[in-house]
Motif scaffolding. Structure first.
Motif, PDB file in Angstrom:
ATOM      1  N   GLU A  44       0.965  12.291 -13.252  1.00 41.10           N
ATOM      2  CA  GLU A  44       0.624  13.403 -14.142  1.00 41.10           C
ATOM      3  C   GLU A  44      -0.729  13.104 -14.795  1.00 41.10           C
ATOM      4  O   GLU A  44      -0.977  11.970 -15.213  1.00 41.10           O
ATOM      5  N   ILE A  45      -1.602  14.131 -14.857  1.00 43.54           N
ATOM      6  CA  ILE A  45      -2.896  14.002 -15.542  1.00 43.54           C
ATOM      7  C   ILE A  45      -3.083  15.204 -16.463  1.00 43.54           C
ATOM      8  O   ILE A  45      -2.306  16.171 -16.419  1.00 43.54           O
ATOM      9  N   LEU A  53      -8.394  17.666  -8.526  1.00 39.98           N
ATOM     10  CA  LEU A  53      -7.459  17.472  -7.428  1.00 39.98           C
ATOM     11  C   LEU A  53      -7.761  18.406  -6.260  1.00 39.98           C
ATOM     12  O   LEU A  53      -7.359  18.129  -5.128  1.00 39.98           O
ATOM     13  N   ASP A  54      -8.468  19.531  -6.525  1.00 35.15           N
ATOM     14  CA  ASP A  54      -8.820  20.463  -5.447  1.00 35.15           C
ATOM     15  C   ASP A  54     -10.094  20.059  -4.734  1.00 35.15           C
ATOM     16  O   ASP A  54     -10.505  20.704  -3.754  1.00 35.15           O
ATOM     17  N   LEU A  55     -10.743  18.990  -5.174  1.00 37.83           N
ATOM     18  CA  LEU A  55     -12.008  18.557  -4.591  1.00 37.83           C
ATOM     19  C   LEU A  55     -11.833  17.403  -3.608  1.00 37.83           C
ATOM     20  O   LEU A  55     -12.818  16.694  -3.313  1.00 37.83           O
ATOM     21  N   SER A  56     -10.591  17.229  -3.126  1.00 38.37           N
ATOM     22  CA  SER A  56     -10.292  16.128  -2.179  1.00 38.37           C
ATOM     23  C   SER A  56     -10.748  14.782  -2.714  1.00 38.37           C
ATOM     24  O   SER A  56     -11.652  14.134  -2.151  1.00 38.37           O
ATOM     25  N   LYS A  94      -0.219  18.530  -5.434  1.00 43.11           N
ATOM     26  CA  LYS A  94       1.119  18.653  -6.022  1.00 43.11           C
ATOM     27  C   LYS A  94       1.496  17.393  -6.800  1.00 43.11           C
ATOM     28  O   LYS A  94       2.664  17.178  -7.118  1.00 43.11           O
ATOM     29  N   LYS A  95       0.463  16.571  -7.067  1.00 40.27           N
ATOM     30  CA  LYS A  95       0.627  15.358  -7.856  1.00 40.27           C
ATOM     31  C   LYS A  95       1.621  14.380  -7.205  1.00 40.27           C
ATOM     32  O   LYS A  95       2.387  13.707  -7.878  1.00 40.27           O
ATOM     33  N   ASN A  96       1.554  14.333  -5.905  1.00 37.09           N
ATOM     34  CA  ASN A  96       2.378  13.416  -5.124  1.00 37.09           C
ATOM     35  C   ASN A  96       1.461  12.357  -4.535  1.00 37.09           C
ATOM     36  O   ASN A  96       0.612  12.652  -3.676  1.00 37.09           O
ATOM     37  N   CYS A  97       1.609  11.127  -4.989  1.00 41.06           N
ATOM     38  CA  CYS A  97       0.730  10.038  -4.546  1.00 41.06           C
ATOM     39  C   CYS A  97       1.453   9.055  -3.635  1.00 41.06           C
ATOM     40  O   CYS A  97       1.053   7.890  -3.516  1.00 41.06           O
ATOM     41  N   THR A  98       2.535   9.502  -2.979  1.00 41.64           N
ATOM     42  CA  THR A  98       3.280   8.627  -2.070  1.00 41.64           C
ATOM     43  C   THR A  98       2.349   8.104  -0.977  1.00 41.64           C
ATOM     44  O   THR A  98       1.584   8.862  -0.368  1.00 41.64           O
ATOM     45  N   SER A  99       2.443   6.791  -0.726  1.00 43.99           N
ATOM     46  CA  SER A  99       1.514   6.149   0.202  1.00 43.99           C
ATOM     47  C   SER A  99       2.269   5.211   1.134  1.00 43.99           C
ATOM     48  O   SER A  99       3.415   4.814   0.864  1.00 43.99           O
ATOM     49  N   VAL A 100       1.593   4.824   2.218  1.00 42.28           N
ATOM     50  CA  VAL A 100       2.159   3.900   3.193  1.00 42.28           C
ATOM     51  C   VAL A 100       1.167   2.764   3.406  1.00 42.28           C
ATOM     52  O   VAL A 100      -0.010   3.006   3.738  1.00 42.28           O
ATOM     53  N   MET A 101       1.640   1.530   3.219  1.00 40.61           N
ATOM     54  CA  MET A 101       0.852   0.348   3.531  1.00 40.61           C
ATOM     55  C   MET A 101       1.227  -0.122   4.931  1.00 40.61           C
ATOM     56  O   MET A 101       2.413  -0.224   5.246  1.00 40.61           O
ATOM     57  N   MET A 102       0.241  -0.427   5.743  1.00 37.41           N
ATOM     58  CA  MET A 102       0.490  -0.780   7.139  1.00 37.41           C
ATOM     59  C   MET A 102      -0.047  -2.170   7.455  1.00 37.41           C
ATOM     60  O   MET A 102      -0.947  -2.673   6.771  1.00 37.41           O
ATOM     61  N   ASN A 103       0.553  -2.741   8.549  1.00 31.27           N
ATOM     62  CA  ASN A 103       0.133  -4.060   9.036  1.00 31.27           C
ATOM     63  C   ASN A 103       0.170  -5.112   7.922  1.00 31.27           C
ATOM     64  O   ASN A 103      -0.792  -5.865   7.708  1.00 31.27           O
TER      65      ASN A 103
END
Length: 414
Positions: A44-45, A53-56, A94-103
């Motif tokens: 949340e900000i 957030l709309d500016l990528s 949508k304020k979703n910062c779910t991420s995936v760390m790989m290797n």
């Protein structure tokens, strides 16, 4: 290290004053070397900063141990190798910062802070997620659901294993399966993490009681080696009514004996026991414990039955007939001893009497023999005397013929 922590704390304090971004992330996450890791994240900000957030914007994660080196020329290639490959899969708008760390490797174990930046805007969360990467896969969480298993009723065992990498979920199964079927499900938790569950459906029996069954997790990795295996073992507890109920004891008792009868049964949960005696067509309860003890009297003669019962049913033993004779074992032993002595003495008396009779008969025969011998001796002596008289006797022939006497008379007169 102290300086780095102080710098991180100063940055957090500055961020707390400069923005109000708040993140919702797990406190701890575990991963396996060679795999990937899903980091559930929401943020949340302030309203005035939502336009960025709309500016990528650029979204990434920063490691706590490397905090002093970010955005500086001191950031070496060796330090950059410690940064895992991270991909934000959530929708930032949508304020979703779910991420995936790989290797991932063990070098990637650290604290991580989410950061958003764009031209004229930069904000970093002050809440970190602690990530631990291990070269060995830990055993599945002991999150095994085992409901009450009853003989003959459908039951199910559920084993749940974390699935940190959505693109490479573990394969979870049960071994052995006891002839049942296994269903595998992927579940999304409230915090955004995922689990894989294996559900074993089968019909338990008494033969499954106290057997071991394993929840097995096969984890495929990106590394060029064998898959990692882990397992969790549980021992089944199957409930069933009493079986094989029987009486341990003997029906051969004597008057005054101390009698102990034990009721044995195979039941889960353990059974309670009751004793019944049937005598002259009347049945009465005589005990309410596993062991029945009494001193034998005539009133204890009858048919005994043990009943074992638990919440799933009951089972009866076979009939044990007890007959108490009218004499104690001690008295019986005395009578038996006396009778044995009589049986032993009678042949001796008979033999003695026969021997005595035989001896008497032999004695009489000896006396007869001696009598005959004495008589013969006397006759012999008489004849000898007769002959002697014949030699000394003078006979007058004329008188003999005149009297007409026999020779015996003649000799008798000599």
């Amino acid at each position: 290290m102290i300086a780095a922590d102080f710098l991180v704390f100063s940055t957090f304090l500055s961020a707390a004053w400069c923005n109000d971004m708040k993140t919702s992330v797990p406190k701890f996450l575990n991963a396996t070397s060679g795999s990937c890791l899903l980091i559930p994240c929401r943020f949340e900000i302030s309203t005035e900063n939502e336009k960025y957030l709309d500016l990528s914007p650029n979204a990434t994660w920063r490691q706590g141990s490397l905090w002093p080196y970010y955005d500086t020329e001191a950031f070496t290639n060796a330090q950059r190798q410690k940064i895992p490959l991270i991909k934000v899969v959530g929708d930032l708008r949508k304020k979703n910062c779910t991420s995936v760390m790989m290797n991932l490797t063990s070098l990637h174990s650290d604290r991580y802070f989410f950061r958003i930046s764009s031209e004229g805007f930069s904000v970093t969360t002050n809440k970190a997620v602690q990530i631990k990467v291990s070269d060995l896969l830990a055993e599945p969480e002991p999150y095994v659901i085992v409901p009450r298993l009853r003989e003959g009723e459908m039951g199910n065992l559920t084993c749940t294993v974390p699935a940190p990498c959505p693109s490479n979920s573990p394969n979870v199964t049960w071994d052995p399966a006891f002839g049942g079927n296994i269903t595998q499900l992927t579940q999304l938790n409230a915090d955004g993490t995922q689990n894989v569950s294996a559900i074993l459906n089968f019909v338990p029996s008494i033969h499954h009681h106290e057997l071991k069954v394993n929840c097995v997790s096969i984890h495929l990795l990106d590394r060029q080696d064998k898959p990692l295996l882990s397992h969790k073992t549980i021992i089944l507890n199957v409930e069933y009514p009493p079986k094989e109920t029987q009486i341990s004891g003997t029906g051969s008792v004597w008057l005054g004996d101390n009698v102990t009868l034990t009721c044995q049964s195979n039941a889960n949960p353990p059974a309670v026991h009751r004793w019944f005696m049937k005598k002259e067509g009347i049945v009465e309860e005589v005990g309410a414990s596993r062991v029945l003890s009494f001193t034998a009297t005539h009133n204890n003669s009858g048919e005994y039955i043990c009943e074992a019962q638990n919440l799933h049913g009951a089972g009866n033993s076979t009939i044990l007939q007890i007959t108490v004779p009218g004499i104690s074992f001690t008295a019986f032993l005395a009578v038996l001893t006396l009778f044995s002595l009589l049986l032993f003495a009678l042949p001796i008396v008979l033999i003695y009497r026969r021997c005595k009779k035989t001896h008497k008969s032999e004695t009489n025969q000896d006396e007869d023999i001696y009598a005959n011998v004495s008589s013969a001796t006397k006759s012999h002596q008489l004849q000898s005397n007769t002959y002697e008289n014949k030699e000394t006797c003078t006979v007058n022939p004329e008188s003999t013929f005149k009297k007409n006497l026999s020779y015996e008379d003649i000799y008798a007169n000599c």
